[in-house]
Design an enzyme around this catalytic site. Structure first.
Site, PDB file in Angstrom:
ATOM      1  N   CYS A 138      -7.486  -5.953   2.531  1.00  0.00           N
ATOM      2  CA  CYS A 138      -6.362  -6.886   2.387  1.00  0.00           C
ATOM      3  C   CYS A 138      -6.838  -8.310   2.638  1.00  0.00           C
ATOM      4  O   CYS A 138      -6.410  -9.256   1.972  1.00  0.00           O
ATOM      5  CB  CYS A 138      -5.248  -6.550   3.381  1.00  0.00           C
ATOM      6  SG  CYS A 138      -4.642  -4.873   3.255  1.00  0.00           S
ATOM      7  N   CYS A 168      -8.097 -10.875  -0.083  1.00  0.00           N
ATOM      8  CA  CYS A 168      -7.157 -11.787  -0.750  1.00  0.00           C
ATOM      9  C   CYS A 168      -6.357 -12.639   0.237  1.00  0.00           C
ATOM     10  O   CYS A 168      -6.045 -13.788  -0.043  1.00  0.00           O
ATOM     11  CB  CYS A 168      -6.162 -10.998  -1.603  1.00  0.00           C
ATOM     12  SG  CYS A 168      -6.926 -10.077  -2.937  1.00  0.00           S
ATOM     13  N   HIS A 169      -5.980 -12.018   1.375  1.00  0.00           N
ATOM     14  CA  HIS A 169      -5.094 -12.714   2.318  1.00  0.00           C
ATOM     15  C   HIS A 169      -5.876 -13.227   3.523  1.00  0.00           C
ATOM     16  O   HIS A 169      -6.348 -12.443   4.341  1.00  0.00           O
ATOM     17  CB  HIS A 169      -4.003 -11.776   2.832  1.00  0.00           C
ATOM     18  CG  HIS A 169      -3.120 -11.227   1.757  1.00  0.00           C
ATOM     19  ND1 HIS A 169      -2.062 -11.935   1.237  1.00  0.00           N
ATOM     20  CD2 HIS A 169      -3.127 -10.044   1.107  1.00  0.00           C
ATOM     21  CE1 HIS A 169      -1.448 -11.204   0.303  1.00  0.00           C
ATOM     22  NE2 HIS A 169      -2.079 -10.054   0.215  1.00  0.00           N
ATOM     23  N   CYS A 197       0.055  -3.416  -3.569  1.00  0.00           N
ATOM     24  CA  CYS A 197      -1.227  -4.107  -3.413  1.00  0.00           C
ATOM     25  C   CYS A 197      -2.378  -3.104  -3.465  1.00  0.00           C
ATOM     26  O   CYS A 197      -3.401  -3.359  -4.094  1.00  0.00           O
ATOM     27  CB  CYS A 197      -1.289  -4.862  -2.085  1.00  0.00           C
ATOM     28  SG  CYS A 197      -0.579  -6.521  -2.163  1.00  0.00           S
ATOM     29  N   CYS A 200      29.124   1.785   7.287  1.00  0.00           N
ATOM     30  CA  CYS A 200      28.308   1.079   8.277  1.00  0.00           C
ATOM     31  C   CYS A 200      29.163   0.139   9.140  1.00  0.00           C
ATOM     32  O   CYS A 200      29.008   0.066  10.352  1.00  0.00           O
ATOM     33  CB  CYS A 200      27.227   0.245   7.584  1.00  0.00           C
ATOM     34  SG  CYS A 200      26.207   1.166   6.419  1.00  0.00           S
ATOM     35  N   CYS A 258      31.208   1.045  12.540  1.00  0.00           N
ATOM     36  CA  CYS A 258      30.536   0.927  13.840  1.00  0.00           C
ATOM     37  C   CYS A 258      30.074  -0.513  14.088  1.00  0.00           C
ATOM     38  O   CYS A 258      30.312  -1.077  15.144  1.00  0.00           O
ATOM     39  CB  CYS A 258      29.315   1.849  13.897  1.00  0.00           C
ATOM     40  SG  CYS A 258      29.717   3.587  14.212  1.00  0.00           S
ATOM     41  N   HIS A 259      29.363  -1.083  13.103  1.00  0.00           N
ATOM     42  CA  HIS A 259      28.538  -2.253  13.406  1.00  0.00           C
ATOM     43  C   HIS A 259      29.215  -3.601  13.170  1.00  0.00           C
ATOM     44  O   HIS A 259      28.650  -4.630  13.523  1.00  0.00           O
ATOM     45  CB  HIS A 259      27.218  -2.158  12.642  1.00  0.00           C
ATOM     46  CG  HIS A 259      26.424  -0.937  13.026  1.00  0.00           C
ATOM     47  ND1 HIS A 259      25.928  -0.761  14.304  1.00  0.00           N
ATOM     48  CD2 HIS A 259      26.073   0.181  12.329  1.00  0.00           C
ATOM     49  CE1 HIS A 259      25.283   0.398  14.364  1.00  0.00           C
ATOM     50  NE2 HIS A 259      25.358   1.002  13.194  1.00  0.00           N
ATOM     51  N   ARG A 277      15.485   4.852  10.499  1.00  0.00           N
ATOM     52  CA  ARG A 277      16.706   4.546  11.246  1.00  0.00           C
ATOM     53  C   ARG A 277      17.944   4.691  10.358  1.00  0.00           C
ATOM     54  O   ARG A 277      18.969   5.205  10.792  1.00  0.00           O
ATOM     55  CB  ARG A 277      16.635   3.133  11.825  1.00  0.00           C
ATOM     56  CG  ARG A 277      17.797   2.792  12.740  1.00  0.00           C
ATOM     57  CD  ARG A 277      17.728   3.646  14.002  1.00  0.00           C
ATOM     58  NE  ARG A 277      18.933   3.563  14.819  1.00  0.00           N
ATOM     59  CZ  ARG A 277      20.020   4.326  14.655  1.00  0.00           C
ATOM     60  NH1 ARG A 277      20.066   5.207  13.665  1.00  0.00           N
ATOM     61  NH2 ARG A 277      21.055   4.213  15.460  1.00  0.00           N
ATOM     62  N   CYS A 322      21.291   7.070  10.703  1.00  0.00           N
ATOM     63  CA  CYS A 322      22.689   6.636  10.601  1.00  0.00           C
ATOM     64  C   CYS A 322      23.435   7.545   9.642  1.00  0.00           C
ATOM     65  O   CYS A 322      24.549   7.988   9.927  1.00  0.00           O
ATOM     66  CB  CYS A 322      22.769   5.188  10.118  1.00  0.00           C
ATOM     67  SG  CYS A 322      22.508   3.978  11.417  1.00  0.00           S
TER      68      CYS A 322
END
Lengths: 268, 153, 105
Positions: free
Chosen positions: A83, A86-87, A121, A184, A187-188, A225, A229
């Protein structure tokens, strides 16, 4: 619009029951939670859990960040490139990149997240096999890349080519699903801060992912996660990397965009 | 917040409302005799008294998979007077032993920290053996809560 | 296995220094069951030791009640410049080693 939420009865079997009149889910152009009230999942953890996240040595998420850093400079694939080929810090730096994700890949027009960018990539520039979702190596690299944006606010593009994905993500967010028939926001948005058994409901932001969860005893992706849910409301979880989840990621990034990235966060 | 009893735990583990039937009973708790036996195995023929050991665990822990533990023994840690081992015991985990730490004057300070698993709310025991053969005890009471949204895999 | 060590780079002779260690390991307890009800076999690190200046200055026996990705903090007296060796041994005798150096003045 009439919104009335009569909320959060915890009944014996541990089911959170919502009685709801009125309908939601008109296209929100404003965030449902005021900026002043916006809280990271961090704010819903105990003092000890927060202290562990704040400790850049003991935070176990750094085991994956460290591993990801090593993988980032390791050559892979037929092109024998790393990686870091290039980076670098100055050329195509990945500092701040994760804050702009999910992002539309110009070549395919698809909305992709960090995990998928890493695999693209690998495919395009390294000619390496893609890493499987939730594998140790992909978690490590994602954690490393996301960590390079720690402290930065989300800044993902939601208009132009991203707009249809943003809208799809928003629709998923507000769609009732599962045997519990919950969305969603039940609850949130409507009940954050309330207790659900031993838990205090968070606002459901993804700014700490990949996150080290005590429950998992390891680091995990945001899609893991989200699958939890879905399972929690007794809905069929979507596969890792599902487009619906990536679209949802974009909506989540937008609704959290006054918060900063915390990767690797620690959650209970 | 109430203490979570093992019976309720089976229920709670089912997540938000699912009923989990455990067909095969597996021993999920050590009996206090197990703890006594473990202590006897570590320190045969010895009795202990409370003191010199400060065991710190947060009173309320939000997940039993990772509970911070810090133990310190009051000792000068010299060649003449030092701690030789600190051992941590649980009355409620499936196994009574949590960890055994061996140290000596080269430690300089008899303080160890780690993170542990606790299957339930309980009183954790730390025993410290000195080079003079005496055994000292410290306790920490912990309430372990469990999350509502549980990943069932 | 990824290891993180926190050891002061330098210390005065006789100083008590704090050492922190973290290692990636699932510490599978042997008490969990998979989705099919089968017991997931125990797979844990059994022992950790720190060797410094020719002596084991700290040793720990670990049990399934140690959290995944074991974190251990302990102390030692700075005696001589050189290497501290950290050794983790799992239940099958597989060893992970890491070293850190310290300058003692």
């Amino acid at each position: 619009m009439t919104l009335r939420a009569v909320i959060a009865s915890l009944i014996g079997a541990g089911v959170l029951v919502f009685t709801i009149t009125g309908v939601v889910a008109q296209s929100p152009t404003e965030r449902a939670i005021d900026d002043a009230d916006l809280k990271s999942g961090y704010d819903f953890q105990s003092e000890d859990t927060r202290a562990l996240q704040d400790d850049d040595f003991a935070n176990p998420g750094f085991l994956w960040v460290d591993k990801g850093a090593a993988l980032f400079s390791e050559k892979a694939g037929k092109n024998d490139r790393a990686c870091t080929t290039c980076h670098t810090d100055t050329v195509r730096s990945i500092k701040g990149a994760a804050a702009r994700y999910p992002s539309v890949d110009e070549k395919t027009g698809q909305l992709i997240n960090i995990e998928q960018r890493i695999n693209l990539c690998r495919e395009r520039h390294q000619q390496a096999e893609p890493l499987s979702y939730e594998s140790e190596d992909l978690l490590a690299m994602t954690a490393y890349v996301a960590h390079q944006s720690r402290g930065q606010p989300f800044n993902a593009k939601t208009d132009g080519t991203a707009q249809s994905h943003f809208e799809a993500g928003r629709d998923y967010y507000y769609a009732r699903k599962g045997q519990m028939n919950l969305a969603c926001h039940h609850c949130h948005e409507w009940n954050w801060g309330q207790m659900l058994r031993g838990d205090r409901l968070s606002q459901g932001h993804g700014n700490g992912y990949p996150a080290y969860r005590f429950e998992w005893q390891t680091i995990g992706s945001l899609h893991r996660r989200l699958r939890n849910c879905d399972k929690g409301v007794r809905a069929e979880p979507l596969p890792f990397g599902a487009q619906e989840y990536v679209d949802l990621e974009l909506y989540l990034a937008w609704r959290a965009s006054r918060l900063t990235l915390e990767t690797p966060s620690v959650r209970r | 917040m109430s203490m979570i009893t093992p019976d309720r735990r089976g229920f709670v583990l089912g997540g938000a409302g699912a009923l989990v039937v455990q067909l095969v009973p597996i021993p999920l708790r050590a009996e206090p005799e197990d703890l006594e036996r473990a202590v006897r195995e570590s320190f045969p023929g010895k009795t202990y008294q409370e003191g010199r050991v400060t065991l710190k665990i947060p009173v309320l822990s939000e997940n039993g998979n990772s509970v911070p533990l810090d133990v310190e023994v009051d000792s000068p840690m010299t060649d003449e007077d030092h701690v030789t081992s600190i051992q941590i015991f649980s009355p409620e985990n499936p196994l009574p032993n949590i960890a055994k730490f061996y140290l000596g004057p080269r430690a300089g300070r008899a303080r160890v920290a780690t993170r542990i698993r606790l299957a339930d709310s309980q009183r954790v025991l730390a025993l410290a053996e000195m080079n003079d053969g005496t055994l000292w005890a410290g306790y920490a009471k912990v309430i372990v809560t469990i999350a509502a949204c549980i990943d069932l895999g | 296995m990824t290891v993180r060590l926190s050891v002061p780079q330098s210390a005065k002779r006789g100083d008590v220094i704090e050492i922190k260690t973290l290692i990636s390991h699932q510490m599978e307890s042997g008490f969990r069951r998979d989705a099919f009800g089968e017991v997931i076999p125990r797979d844990i690190l059994k022992e950790f030791r720190c060797v410094y200046d020719g002596q084991t200055v700290f040793r720990a026996e670990l049990f399934p009640a140690i959290s995944a990705n074991p974190f251990i903090t302990f102390h030692t007296v700075a005696t001589v410049s050189g290497e501290l060796e950290f050794v983790w041994t799992d239940q099958n005798g597989v060893v992970t080693r890491e070293t850190a150096s310290i300058e003692v003045t």
